[in-house]
Enzyme design. Structure first.
Site, PDB file in Angstrom:
ATOM      1  N   ASP A  44       0.319 -19.792  17.401  1.00 15.44           N
ATOM      2  CA  ASP A  44       1.469 -19.421  16.477  1.00 15.44           C
ATOM      3  C   ASP A  44       2.507 -20.484  16.469  1.00 15.44           C
ATOM      4  O   ASP A  44       2.951 -20.566  15.208  1.00 15.44           O
ATOM      5  CB  ASP A  44       2.244 -18.328  17.416  1.00 15.44           C
ATOM      6  CG  ASP A  44       3.432 -17.682  16.508  1.00 15.44           C
ATOM      7  OD1 ASP A  44       3.287 -17.482  15.469  1.00 15.44           O
ATOM      8  OD2 ASP A  44       4.245 -17.380  17.239  1.00 15.44           O
TER       9      ASP A  44
ATOM     10  N   ARG B 289       0.849  -1.215   0.058  1.00 17.85           N
ATOM     11  CA  ARG B 289      -0.056   0.176  -0.052  1.00 17.85           C
ATOM     12  C   ARG B 289       0.878   1.236  -0.141  1.00 17.85           C
ATOM     13  O   ARG B 289       0.230   2.304  -0.406  1.00 17.85           O
ATOM     14  CB  ARG B 289      -0.960   0.041   1.553  1.00 17.85           C
ATOM     15  CG  ARG B 289      -1.965  -0.921   1.246  1.00 17.85           C
ATOM     16  CD  ARG B 289      -2.759  -0.777   2.319  1.00 17.85           C
ATOM     17  NE  ARG B 289      -3.253  -2.176   2.752  1.00 17.85           N
ATOM     18  CZ  ARG B 289      -4.503  -2.264   3.379  1.00 17.85           C
ATOM     19  NH1 ARG B 289      -5.386  -1.523   3.907  1.00 17.85           N
ATOM     20  NH2 ARG B 289      -4.907  -3.475   3.872  1.00 17.85           N
TER      21      ARG B 289
ATOM     22  N   ASP C 277       4.484 -24.256   5.774  1.00 20.24           N
ATOM     23  CA  ASP C 277       5.029 -24.077   7.191  1.00 20.24           C
ATOM     24  C   ASP C 277       6.483 -24.129   7.019  1.00 20.24           C
ATOM     25  O   ASP C 277       7.059 -25.164   6.714  1.00 20.24           O
ATOM     26  CB  ASP C 277       4.263 -25.547   7.655  1.00 20.24           C
ATOM     27  CG  ASP C 277       4.776 -25.528   9.439  1.00 20.24           C
ATOM     28  OD1 ASP C 277       5.889 -25.010   9.628  1.00 20.24           O
ATOM     29  OD2 ASP C 277       3.726 -25.691  10.062  1.00 20.24           O
ATOM     30  N   HIS C 278       7.117 -23.167   7.453  1.00 18.47           N
ATOM     31  CA  HIS C 278       8.463 -22.786   7.074  1.00 18.47           C
ATOM     32  C   HIS C 278       9.232 -24.122   7.710  1.00 18.47           C
ATOM     33  O   HIS C 278      10.486 -24.248   7.347  1.00 18.47           O
ATOM     34  CB  HIS C 278       9.216 -21.478   7.191  1.00 18.47           C
ATOM     35  CG  HIS C 278       9.412 -21.102   8.671  1.00 18.47           C
ATOM     36  ND1 HIS C 278       8.518 -20.821   9.486  1.00 18.47           N
ATOM     37  CD2 HIS C 278      10.392 -21.219   9.185  1.00 18.47           C
ATOM     38  CE1 HIS C 278       9.082 -20.522  10.605  1.00 18.47           C
ATOM     39  NE2 HIS C 278      10.326 -20.828  10.658  1.00 18.47           N
TER      40      HIS C 278
ATOM     41  N   HIS D 217       3.883 -25.599  13.315  1.00 16.10           N
ATOM     42  CA  HIS D 217       5.201 -26.066  13.485  1.00 16.10           C
ATOM     43  C   HIS D 217       5.394 -27.179  14.355  1.00 16.10           C
ATOM     44  O   HIS D 217       6.097 -28.279  14.057  1.00 16.10           O
ATOM     45  CB  HIS D 217       6.161 -25.090  13.765  1.00 16.10           C
ATOM     46  CG  HIS D 217       6.099 -23.895  13.069  1.00 16.10           C
ATOM     47  ND1 HIS D 217       5.866 -23.788  11.825  1.00 16.10           N
ATOM     48  CD2 HIS D 217       6.390 -22.501  13.559  1.00 16.10           C
ATOM     49  CE1 HIS D 217       6.192 -22.327  11.328  1.00 16.10           C
ATOM     50  NE2 HIS D 217       6.128 -21.607  12.456  1.00 16.10           N
TER      51      HIS D 217
ATOM     52  N   LYS E 216      13.361 -26.749   6.692  1.00 17.21           N
ATOM     53  CA  LYS E 216      14.671 -26.775   7.544  1.00 17.21           C
ATOM     54  C   LYS E 216      15.210 -28.083   7.115  1.00 17.21           C
ATOM     55  O   LYS E 216      14.628 -29.210   7.264  1.00 17.21           O
ATOM     56  CB  LYS E 216      14.221 -26.521   9.053  1.00 17.21           C
ATOM     57  CG  LYS E 216      13.797 -25.309   9.512  1.00 17.21           C
ATOM     58  CD  LYS E 216      13.730 -25.224  10.794  1.00 17.21           C
ATOM     59  CE  LYS E 216      13.059 -23.967  11.228  1.00 17.21           C
ATOM     60  NZ  LYS E 216      13.816 -22.722  11.537  1.00 17.21           N
TER      61      LYS E 216
ATOM     62  N   LYS F 281       1.162 -18.671   6.704  1.00 18.80           N
ATOM     63  CA  LYS F 281       0.469 -18.996   7.879  1.00 18.80           C
ATOM     64  C   LYS F 281       0.081 -17.763   8.499  1.00 18.80           C
ATOM     65  O   LYS F 281       0.892 -16.715   8.026  1.00 18.80           O
ATOM     66  CB  LYS F 281       1.049 -20.011   8.977  1.00 18.80           C
ATOM     67  CG  LYS F 281       2.306 -19.213   9.562  1.00 18.80           C
ATOM     68  CD  LYS F 281       2.985 -20.132  10.518  1.00 18.80           C
ATOM     69  CE  LYS F 281       2.578 -20.013  11.948  1.00 18.80           C
ATOM     70  NZ  LYS F 281       3.481 -18.886  12.552  1.00 18.80           N
TER      71      LYS F 281
ATOM     72  N   LYS G   4       8.170 -18.238  24.157  1.00 19.91           N
ATOM     73  CA  LYS G   4       9.065 -17.292  23.831  1.00 19.91           C
ATOM     74  C   LYS G   4       9.560 -16.652  25.218  1.00 19.91           C
ATOM     75  O   LYS G   4       9.390 -16.858  26.598  1.00 19.91           O
ATOM     76  CB  LYS G   4       8.220 -16.049  23.554  1.00 19.91           C
ATOM     77  CG  LYS G   4       7.602 -16.317  21.979  1.00 19.91           C
ATOM     78  CD  LYS G   4       7.692 -15.262  21.033  1.00 19.91           C
ATOM     79  CE  LYS G   4       6.903 -15.621  19.703  1.00 19.91           C
ATOM     80  NZ  LYS G   4       7.758 -16.026  18.812  1.00 19.91           N
TER      81      LYS G   4
ATOM     82  N   GLU H  14      12.239 -20.319  22.486  1.00 18.86           N
ATOM     83  CA  GLU H  14      13.039 -19.108  21.908  1.00 18.86           C
ATOM     84  C   GLU H  14      13.433 -17.975  23.021  1.00 18.86           C
ATOM     85  O   GLU H  14      12.702 -17.915  23.902  1.00 18.86           O
ATOM     86  CB  GLU H  14      11.911 -18.231  20.974  1.00 18.86           C
ATOM     87  CG  GLU H  14      11.521 -19.134  19.765  1.00 18.86           C
ATOM     88  CD  GLU H  14      10.528 -18.392  19.021  1.00 18.86           C
ATOM     89  OE1 GLU H  14      10.829 -17.757  17.983  1.00 18.86           O
ATOM     90  OE2 GLU H  14       9.455 -18.538  19.406  1.00 18.86           O
TER      91      GLU H  14
HETATM   92  C1  BG6 Z   1       6.773 -18.213  13.127  1.00 18.89           C
HETATM   93  C2  BG6 Z   1       6.272 -17.685  14.347  1.00 18.89           C
HETATM   94  O1  BG6 Z   1       5.996 -19.098  12.332  1.00 18.89           O
HETATM   95  O2  BG6 Z   1       7.883 -18.954  13.508  1.00 18.89           O
HETATM   96  C3  BG6 Z   1       7.148 -16.815  15.303  1.00 18.89           C
HETATM   97  O3  BG6 Z   1       5.120 -16.725  13.744  1.00 18.89           O
HETATM   98  C4  BG6 Z   1       8.359 -17.647  15.635  1.00 18.89           C
HETATM   99  O4  BG6 Z   1       6.556 -16.248  16.346  1.00 18.89           O
HETATM  100  C5  BG6 Z   1       8.896 -18.377  14.158  1.00 18.89           C
HETATM  101  O5  BG6 Z   1       9.378 -16.845  16.134  1.00 18.89           O
HETATM  102  C6  BG6 Z   1       9.743 -19.396  14.742  1.00 18.89           C
HETATM  103  O6  BG6 Z   1      10.701 -19.629  13.625  1.00 18.89           O
HETATM  104  P1  BG6 Z   1      12.213 -20.098  13.679  1.00 18.89           P
HETATM  105  O7  BG6 Z   1      12.544 -20.809  12.188  1.00 18.89           O
HETATM  106  O8  BG6 Z   1      12.849 -18.902  14.080  1.00 18.89           O
HETATM  107  O9  BG6 Z   1      12.153 -21.275  14.468  1.00 18.89           O
END
Ligand code: BG6
Length: 512
Positions: A256, A63, A198-199, A261, A203, A169, A361, A237
C-alpha cells in the site's frame, strides 16, 4: 542591457495559472470514495481558478442507479467539506455541477462499452470536448477489463482530439501482475498516453525535494556517501484502515505504501541531477535509483525488514480497536499494518549509506518526512565523548507542518564551550500561507496538459515490484510475526527499533 542581479520581490507574486486542454473526464469508479473525496474537489478547484474551459465535462460511471442530479448532490457534500477544496461557494458549485454527468453500467462487461461510446458522443454533441481523459479509479481487478473494453469499443484512439488514461494504484500486486497489466495497456494505449498516478508526486513538498536539491548549489556537494551517514524515510499515520478492511487485508503496508509512495520519496532523495526537467529525463534518473537498490535474498529479508500489526490502543487519548477488530478484517489476520525496510542503494553516490524506510498505520502522530543524517565531525572538539557530538540532520517534512529543518550544534550560552542542538526551520505555511494546490489538482492538470513528469512510467512500476515482490515472497515463507506487535498510538513495533539500532542508529521520534 541584462543584469545578473534580479530584484527580490517584497511580496510573493501569484504566478499565472496554466490552463489544461479542454477535455471530457470519464471516471470509472464514479461513485467511489476517491472520486468524492479527492477527484471532484480537485476538478472543482481547477474549474474555479480558470484551469478548465467551457467544454470541460465530467462523466462518472458506476453500478448504482443514479440520475445526473443524484450524482451531483452526492458529490456536493464531499466537495464542500473536503479540506482540499479552497474555493467552495454555492454559486461556484452550481456552475460546476452542470458539467457533471452520470452513466450507470458494469464496466467489467464488454457489452457496457458501446453504451459508453454512445454517451460520450451524446455529450460531445451537446458541446463536450473531443479530448478524452479516462480515469480508472476502481478495484485493481477491474482495470484489465476496462482497458480492453475501451480498446474493443474503439475508444482508445481518437481522430478528433487526444485520448489519455490515468490509472490509479494499486498497479498490480506483484511483478507478474504488473507486467500483465502493462502488456494489456500497451496493446490498447501508447505509453505516452498512459498516466500511472502516485499522488505523492503531486504534493508540493514532494516536488520540493527536487527543487531543494537541484535548485540550490549548497546541498548537492554534500548529498552523497562522503557526508551522509544514513537516510530515514517515514510515513506515519494515526488513521487506521478507515472502512477499507477488505481491501487492506489483500494489500498490507508494504504494497500500500512502500511499493509506491515510499520508493518515490527514496528515488527523489537519491536520484542523480537530471539534465532537463522533462518527463523522460526525470523518470529515467529515478529508475536508475531503483536499478541500484540491492535485491534481497530470503535471509536478507529476515535481517533487513520488519512487519508490524497494531493492536488496540489510544489515539489522541481516545480508545481505538486493534486491526483484527476492524470491519472486514480476519480476526486472525497476518496482514501487516506497519513495514520497515533497510534498503541499500549500490551506486557510486550512495554505496554504504543505508536508507531506512518505515510506514505504518495507527502510530502516535502523523508524520511524513525524509531525514538525511550527516556524519559527525571527525574530531570531538567540544565534547569528551565522540558519541555525544551532534550530527547535522536535514529533515524534509512532507506533512503535516510542511517545511524543512536543518539541525546543527550551537554554543550553549555560558562560560563553557558546550554544544547544544538547534534547528533552523522553514515553514511552508509561514512563507506561503495555506493556499497550495492539493496533490490531485496538480496531477489532473498535468494530465490535461500532457505532462507526464510526475507520473510513473512502465519500467519504473516494474522496477518497484522487482524490489518489493521478493520481500513479499520471503515474508510468505518466513515464520509469521507475533501479531499484534504494537499498540495503536505507539511508535511502532520494538523489532523496528532493533533493525536500526543494529547499526547504532535510532529512528527519529514521531513527536517532533
Ligand atoms: C494511499 C493509501 O495511497 O495513501 C492509504 O492507500 C494511505 O492507505 C494514503 O492512507 C496516504 O496518503 P496521504 O496523502 O494521506 O499521505
Amino acid at each position: 542591457m541584462s543584469t545578473l542581479v534580479q530584484p527580490v520581490p517584497h511580496k510573493l507574486e501569484t504566478p499565472s495559472l496554466p490552463q489544461g486542454d479542454s477535455c471530457l473526464v470519464v471516471i470509472f469508479g464514479g461513485t467511489g470514495d476517491l472520486t468524492r473525496r479527492k477527484l471532484i474537489p480537485a476538478l472543482f478547484d481547477l474549474a474555479c481558478v480558470g484551469c478548465t474551459n467551457r467544454n470541460f465535462r465530467v462523466l462518472g460511471i458506476g453500478r448504482t442507479e443514479l440520475t445526473d442530479d443524484d450524482f451531483r448532490s452526492r458529490l456536493r457534500e464531499g466537495t464542500a467539506t473536503s479540506k482540499d477544496t479552497r474555493n467552495f461557494s454555492d454559486g461556484r458549485w452550481h456552475d460546476f455541477a452542470r458539467r457533471l454527468h452520470y452513466l450507470v453500467g458494469d464496466a467489467s462487461r464488454s457489452d457496457f462499452f458501446p453504451h459508453l461510446k454512445a454517451k460520450i458522443e451524446e455529450l460531445q454533441k451537446q458541446g463536450a470536448s473531443k479530448n478524452i481523459l479516462f480515469y480508472v479509479s476502481t478495484s485493481a481487478s477491474l482495470a484489465p477489463p476496462i482497458v480492453e473494453g475501451l480498446g474493443e469499443a474503439g475508444l482508445a484512439r481518437n481522430s478528433q482530439g487526444w485520448t489519455r488514461i490515468i490509472l490509479e494504484k494499486p498497479f498490480g500486486r506483484d511483478l507478474n501482475s504488473a507486467q500483465e497489466l502493462n502488456e494489456i495497456v500497451s496493446h490498447v494505449f501508447e505509453e505516452r498516453s498512459v498516466y500511472r498516478i502516485d499522488h505523492y508526486l503531486g504534493k508540493e513538498t514532494v516536488q520540493n525535494i527536487m527543487m531543494f536539491r537541484f535548485g540550490n548549489s549548497i546541498f548537492e556537494p554534500v548529498w552523497n556517501r562522503n557526508y551522509v551517514e544514513y537516510v530515514e524515510i517515514t510515513a506515519a499515520e494515526t488513521l487506521g484502515v478507515e472502512g477499507r478492511g477488505e481491501f487492506y487485508e489483500e494489500t498490507g503496508a508494504l504494497r500500500d505504501m512502500v511499493a509506491n509512495h515510499m520508493l518515490q520519496l527514496l528515488m527523489l532523495t537519491a536520484m542523480e541531477p537530471p539534465v532537463a526537467f522533462d518527463a523522460d529525463t526525470v523518470r529515467g534518473q529515478k529508475e536508475q535509483v531503483l536499478r541500484a537498490i540491492r535485491p534481497m535474498s530470503k535471509d536478507e529479508v529476515a535481517k533487513f525488514t520488519v512487519r508490524g500489526q497494531y493492536g488496540p490502543g489510544k489515539i489522541d487519548g481516545k480508545p481505538v480497536p486493534g486491526y483484527r477488530q476492524e470491519p472486514g478484517v480476519n480476526p486472525n489476520s497476518l496482514t501487516e499494518t506497519y513495514a520497515a525496510v533497510e534498503f541499500h542503494v549500490d551506486n557510486w553516490r550512495w554505496a554504504g549509506v543505508p536508507f531506512y524506510v518505515r510506514a505504518g498505520k495507527r502510530l502516535a502522530k502523523p508524520l511524513t518526512e525524509v531525514a538525511v543524517h550527516f556524519k559527525r565531525t571527525p574530531q570531538a572538539l567540544f565534547s569528551r565523548n565522540p558519541e555525544d557530538v551532534h550530527h547535522n540532520v536535514i529533515a524534509l517534512r512532507i506533512q503535516p507542518n510542511e517545511g524543512i529543518a536543518l539541525s546543527f550544534g550551537a554554543k550553549q550560552p555560558g562560560q563553557e564551550m558546550r554544544a547544544i542542538r538547534v534547528d533552523m526551520d522553514f515553514s511552508y505555511h509561514d512563507a506561503f500561507g495555506t493556499d497550495t494546490p492539493a496533490a490531485y489538482e496538480t496531477l489532473l492538470l498535468d494530465a490535461m496538459r500532457g505532462d507526464a513528469t510526475l507520473f510513473t512510467r512502465r519500467d519504473e512500476v516494474e522496477a518497484e515490484w522487482r524490489i518489493i515482490t521478493p520481500i513479499e515472497e520471503a515474508w510468505a515463507q518466513l515464520p509469521p510475526s507475533p501479531f499484534p506487535n504494537y499498540p495503536a498510538g505507539s511508535e511502532g513495533p520494538q523489532a523496528a527499533n532493533q533493525l536500526i539500532k543494529y547499526d547504532r542508529f535510532a529512528w527519529r521520534s514521531l513527536q517532533v
